[in-house]
Design a protein around this motif. Sequence first.
Motif, PDB file in Angstrom:
ATOM      1  N   VAL A 172      24.157  91.588  18.069  1.00 21.90           N
ATOM      2  CA  VAL A 172      22.756  91.900  18.311  1.00 21.90           C
ATOM      3  C   VAL A 172      22.726  92.967  19.400  1.00 21.90           C
ATOM      4  CG1 VAL A 172      20.533  91.049  19.123  1.00 21.90           C
ATOM      5  CG2 VAL A 172      21.974  89.606  17.667  1.00 21.90           C
ATOM      6  N   ASN A 173      22.167  94.123  19.101  1.00 23.36           N
ATOM      7  CA  ASN A 173      22.122  95.219  20.065  1.00 23.36           C
ATOM      8  C   ASN A 173      21.066  94.925  21.124  1.00 23.36           C
ATOM      9  OD1 ASN A 173      22.327  97.604  21.403  1.00 23.36           O
ATOM     10  ND2 ASN A 173      21.564  98.892  19.740  1.00 23.36           N
ATOM     11  N   SER A 174      21.527  94.719  22.359  1.00 25.17           N
ATOM     12  CA  SER A 174      20.605  94.388  23.450  1.00 25.17           C
ATOM     13  C   SER A 174      20.154  95.622  24.224  1.00 25.17           C
ATOM     14  CB  SER A 174      21.276  93.404  24.411  1.00 25.17           C
ATOM     15  OG  SER A 174      22.471  93.954  24.932  1.00 25.17           O
ATOM     16  N   ASP A 175      20.562  96.797  23.772  1.00 26.64           N
ATOM     17  CA  ASP A 175      20.167  98.042  24.432  1.00 26.64           C
ATOM     18  C   ASP A 175      18.930  98.596  23.740  1.00 26.64           C
ATOM     19  OD1 ASP A 175      19.926 100.394  25.754  1.00 26.64           O
ATOM     20  OD2 ASP A 175      21.890 101.201  25.213  1.00 26.64           O
ATOM     21  N   SER A 176      17.786  98.315  24.307  1.00 26.04           N
ATOM     22  CA  SER A 176      16.527  98.728  23.686  1.00 26.04           C
ATOM     23  C   SER A 176      16.365 100.243  23.655  1.00 26.04           C
ATOM     24  CB  SER A 176      15.345  98.102  24.443  1.00 26.04           C
ATOM     25  OG  SER A 176      15.390  98.469  25.817  1.00 26.04           O
ATOM     26  N   ALA A 177      17.066 100.939  24.566  1.00 28.09           N
ATOM     27  CA  ALA A 177      16.951 102.394  24.615  1.00 28.09           C
ATOM     28  C   ALA A 177      17.812 103.086  23.558  1.00 28.09           C
ATOM     29  CB  ALA A 177      17.345 102.901  26.006  1.00 28.09           C
ATOM     30  N   ASN A 178      18.702 102.316  22.946  1.00 24.05           N
ATOM     31  CA  ASN A 178      19.605 102.889  21.933  1.00 24.05           C
ATOM     32  C   ASN A 178      19.701 101.903  20.779  1.00 24.05           C
ATOM     33  OD1 ASN A 178      21.424 104.491  20.632  1.00 24.05           O
ATOM     34  ND2 ASN A 178      23.098 104.185  22.091  1.00 24.05           N
ATOM     35  N   ASP A 191      19.510  92.006  13.067  1.00 27.31           N
ATOM     36  CA  ASP A 191      18.157  92.095  13.601  1.00 27.31           C
ATOM     37  C   ASP A 191      17.808  90.787  14.305  1.00 27.31           C
ATOM     38  OD1 ASP A 191      14.974  91.656  13.005  1.00 27.31           O
ATOM     39  OD2 ASP A 191      15.492  93.757  13.380  1.00 27.31           O
ATOM     40  N   ILE A 192      17.134  90.897  15.426  1.00 26.36           N
ATOM     41  CA  ILE A 192      16.815  89.706  16.222  1.00 26.36           C
ATOM     42  C   ILE A 192      16.074  88.663  15.398  1.00 26.36           C
ATOM     43  CG2 ILE A 192      15.477  88.848  18.191  1.00 26.36           C
ATOM     44  CD1 ILE A 192      16.104  91.424  19.643  1.00 26.36           C
ATOM     45  N   ASP A 193      15.151  89.098  14.575  1.00 24.75           N
ATOM     46  CA  ASP A 193      14.362  88.156  13.775  1.00 24.75           C
ATOM     47  C   ASP A 193      15.208  87.420  12.738  1.00 24.75           C
ATOM     48  OD1 ASP A 193      12.033  88.810  15.130  1.00 24.75           O
ATOM     49  OD2 ASP A 193      11.619  90.503  13.792  1.00 24.75           O
TER      50      ASP A 193
END
Length: 464
Positions: A172-178, A191-193
């Motif tokens: 899960v990509n925790s980098d919201s800027a990328n 995807d988080i959902d």
Amino acid sequence: MNKRKEIHFEVSERKVLLRIFDVVSVLFSLYIVGIAFNFNYFNISETNFYWTIVLGFYLSFIGSVFEMYNLQVASNQYQVIKSIILTSSITVLLYLLTPIYTPRLPSNRIQIFIFFIAIFLALFVWRMLYVRFLASNRFSKKVILICDKEQLKELVAGLQSADPHYSVLGFVNSDSANAQNGENVKIKNIDIDNLEQFVKKNSISEIVVASQKTDGITVNLYNQLIHLLENGYIIREYTQVYENLTQRIPVQYVSRDFYRYFPFSRSNQNHFYLIMVRLFEIIFSIIGLLVGLVLLPLILIGNLVGNRGKLFYTQERVGKNGKVFNIVKFRTMVKNAEKGGAVFATTNDSRITPFGKILRKSRMDEFPQFINILKGDMAVIGPRPERPVFVNEIAERMPFYETRHVIKPGLTGWAQVNYSYGETIDDSLIKLQYDLYYIKHRSLFLDFNIIFKTLSTVLLYKGQ
């Protein structure tokens, strides 16, 4: 609650499993042999039950020396066969040579042969079963990482190099800027959902949180993690997982938060422990110097023929609290080996003489360092002392390198028995991780572990 669980043994559990079944398989084999053949050398009864304890101790101790409980060796069919042969042979020999604690030597020599074959076959059959079934991919641990995309490759490599069966199925990509998935990222971006659905569908064993950015753990992600935790899924922090698997401190990951993850071992300030260690060092050094004196004539001849230079040489090294001292070693390189300046020694260094290679492989070049240990400049166990020029160079590029100097440098250490010769700055980083792990977890148990591994290195001629 997830009902369908995949089988996976943790590192420590697998080592305990190997030790227990080694002893059980050997005892069972000897019991069967005693019934099937006229074998009366080793009989278990209430009056001689201690024979069993002694055999189990010898087997476990010698197996440790010959890396029977190294998980990488245990999972490799060819390497473990070599360890089984050595462990069986030395165990039988030691058992026969201690008749005070073990049965009297048999008058019939065939009994000795049967004893050896029973132990060898027991270990061989059980370990081949382990390689075939327990070390197979069907026992892999399926994992999801929660991390920044840019760190994914490094994090996955760190986990899977320590345990090949630690399988990262997604992240899960925790980098919201990328938020976009990278071109070279082969691991599925979840995807988080869809996180909870993915976990259940793929029978995920563990979720590892490795994000360094607090804003990456959104309310939605946090709620999903809590819900998974309530449903019995294991959620762990990356540095804890990495340290448990690799037995190294991930300083390259924790960065400036290093001291939050690095409580120093109480043994570093435990006076009883330090006195016992110092007493051991004095005794060990005296024995080492006596052995060195016995071997000195052979080393002198080899040096005259193979090195053609002074036998001893000294070199500045950095010790405890950054204090510089002169280390004493036997010469292993050609004269004027560093006329162009100080450089790291490499695996196949052309500057090392043929006789120097023998000294390094057997670790005999280290004998003069017992003088440094007696003087108090060094310890038997600790980080290897590095040269001031390299310390300054590495410390500029590597945070917390100077932390190695809070204890005395050692003749051998956790980094030396777990990693090959350091040839580059990157190698120094890995060795630093091992050194810091030792400083953090320093104890008599870890010291004995290092001694066993060092004996294995010497006996298997694996020095560098």
